[in-house]
Enzyme design. Structure first.
Site, PDB file in Angstrom:
ATOM      1  CG  HIS A 135      -1.762   1.185   1.398  1.00 42.84           C
ATOM      2  ND1 HIS A 135      -3.054   1.251   0.933  1.00 42.84           N
ATOM      3  CD2 HIS A 135      -1.512   2.386   1.979  1.00 42.84           C
ATOM      4  CE1 HIS A 135      -3.562   2.439   1.212  1.00 42.84           C
ATOM      5  NE2 HIS A 135      -2.645   3.146   1.855  1.00 42.84           N
ATOM      6  CD  GLU A 136       1.871   3.449   3.626  1.00 44.35           C
ATOM      7  OE1 GLU A 136       2.113   4.554   3.089  1.00 44.35           O
ATOM      8  OE2 GLU A 136       0.835   3.240   4.270  1.00 44.35           O
ATOM      9  CG  HIS A 139       0.176   6.126  -0.768  1.00 43.78           C
ATOM     10  ND1 HIS A 139      -0.964   6.700  -1.280  1.00 43.78           N
ATOM     11  CD2 HIS A 139      -0.193   5.567   0.423  1.00 43.78           C
ATOM     12  CE1 HIS A 139      -1.981   6.491  -0.461  1.00 43.78           C
ATOM     13  NE2 HIS A 139      -1.545   5.798   0.581  1.00 43.78           N
ATOM     14  CD  GLU A 197      -4.889   6.502   2.004  1.00 43.06           C
ATOM     15  OE1 GLU A 197      -4.474   5.333   1.902  1.00 43.06           O
ATOM     16  OE2 GLU A 197      -4.192   7.424   2.441  1.00 43.06           O
TER      17      GLU A 197
END
Length: 267
Positions: A135-136, A139, A197
Site C-alpha cells: 500500500h505504501e 502511494h 487510498e
C-alpha cells in the site's frame, strides 16, 4: 469573463500537465516533477529519522527492510517489463522501523518508507507487513504526494512549476509541500484523499502479489485492523482511510487479478 479565462487556463493546464497512474490508468494533475519534489522529500525524511528512535538494525527492523526491498524490486521489474521505468527515476528506496505506539506506516515521495512498531502486532508476519508495504509503495509509484502538491499549487494560483513558485511565494510553496508529504517528527499518515487510498489498495494488492506474497491475506489484515479499532479511537493508519468494509469489498473484487500475478510469481 475573468472567471471564464481562469477556468480555461486551468483546464488547459490540466490537459497538458497530466500523468497516468500505472495499472489503474487514472489521469492525475502533475505540474511539478519528481526532479523537483524528491530532493525536498529526502531532506524531510532525513529530519524525521533524526527526531525518531530507529530500530532498523533489530530482527523486526530487518524483517521490514527485507519485505520492503522484495516488493520494491518486484515493482521495479514489473515497470521495466512494461516500459514504465521512468516512474521510479531518481527514487532511492529506504525502509526504516521507528519506535512508536502509533499504529501507522507511511511513504514519502521517492520511496522513503517508515513503519511504526505499533503496527507490527497487527501485521503479525511477513505477509501482513507486505500488505501495508504494498500500500505504501503504491502511494510512491502513483505519485500521490506530487499530485496533492500540484493540486495545492493550482488552488493557490501557483501555475508556473515548483521553481517558479518558490521564487514567487517560497513560504506558501513550502507549506503546500509540507501538507502534501507530512512534516517533522510528528509526520503521520499522509492525508491522501479516499480515492487515492483506494487506489493505493488496488495497486498495493497487485504489488504484494507480484513480489510473491499471498494477496488473500490482505482482507484478513484489514479485518484485524478493524477489530483493533472496535470501541476505541481508530488507529492513525485507519482514521484517514476509507472504511474497512469498503476496502475489504474492493480487495475481494480485485482478488482474481491479484491471484494471477501471485501465481505467475512462482513463489
Amino acid at each position: 469573463m475573468y472567471k471564464k479565462i481562469i477556468a480555461f487556463l486551468v483546464f488547459g493546464l490540466f490537459a497538458y500537465s497530466c500523468a497516468t497512474v500505472p495499472l489503474s490508468g487514472r489521469r492525475q494533475l502533475s505540474i511539478v516533477s519528481n526532479a523537483e519534489v524528491l530532493p525536498l522529500s529526502y531532506d524531510q525524511y532525513g529530519e524525521v529519522l533524526k527526531e525518531s528512535k530507529i530500530l532498523t538494525d533489530t530482527p523486526e527492523g530487518r524483517q521490514v527492510v527485507t519485505v520492503g526491498r522484495r516488493i520494491a524490486s518486484a515493482v521495479e521489474k514489473y515497470l521495466e517489463e512494461n516500459d514504465l521505468s521512468d516512474i521510479t527515476k531518481g527514487f532511492a528506496w529506504e525502509f526504516n522501523l521507528i519506535e512508536s505506539e502509533q499504529v501507522n506506516a507511511w511513504c514519502m515521495p521517492g520511496g522513503k518508507v517508515a513503519f511504526y512498531t505499533g503496527i507490527l502486532p497487527i501485521c503479525q508476519d511477513d505477509t501482513g507487513i507486505a500488505v501495508v508495504m504494498g500500500h505504501e509503495v503504491a502511494h510512491a509509484i502513483a505519485n500521490h504526494a506530487r499530485e496533492r502538491m500540484s493540486q495545492g499549487m493550482v488552488a493557490n494560483g501557483l501555475l508556473g512549476g515548483l521553481q517558479a513558485a518558490m521564487g514567487e511565494n517560497p513560504s506558501l510553496t513550502q507549506t503546500i509541500f509540507l501538507q502534501a508529504v507530512g512534516f517533522g517528527g510528528q509526520v503521520g499518515m499522509l492525508k491522501f484523499s479516499r480515492d487515492q487510498e483506494l487506489e493505493a489498495d488496488q495497486l498495493g494488492l497487485i504489488f504484494m502479489a507480484i513480489a510473491g506474497y499471498d494477496p488473500r491475506e490482505a482482507p484478513i489484515f484489514w479485518e484485524r485492523m478493524n477489530a483493533q479499532s472496535s470501541g476505541q479511537r481508530p488507529p492513525e493508519f485507519l482514521s484517514t482511510h476509507p472504511g474497512p468494509e469498503r476496502r475489504i469489498d474492493q480487495l475481494n473484487e480485485q482478488m482474481g487479478k491479484a491471484l494471477e500475478y501471485y501465481e505467475a510469481s512462482g513463489r
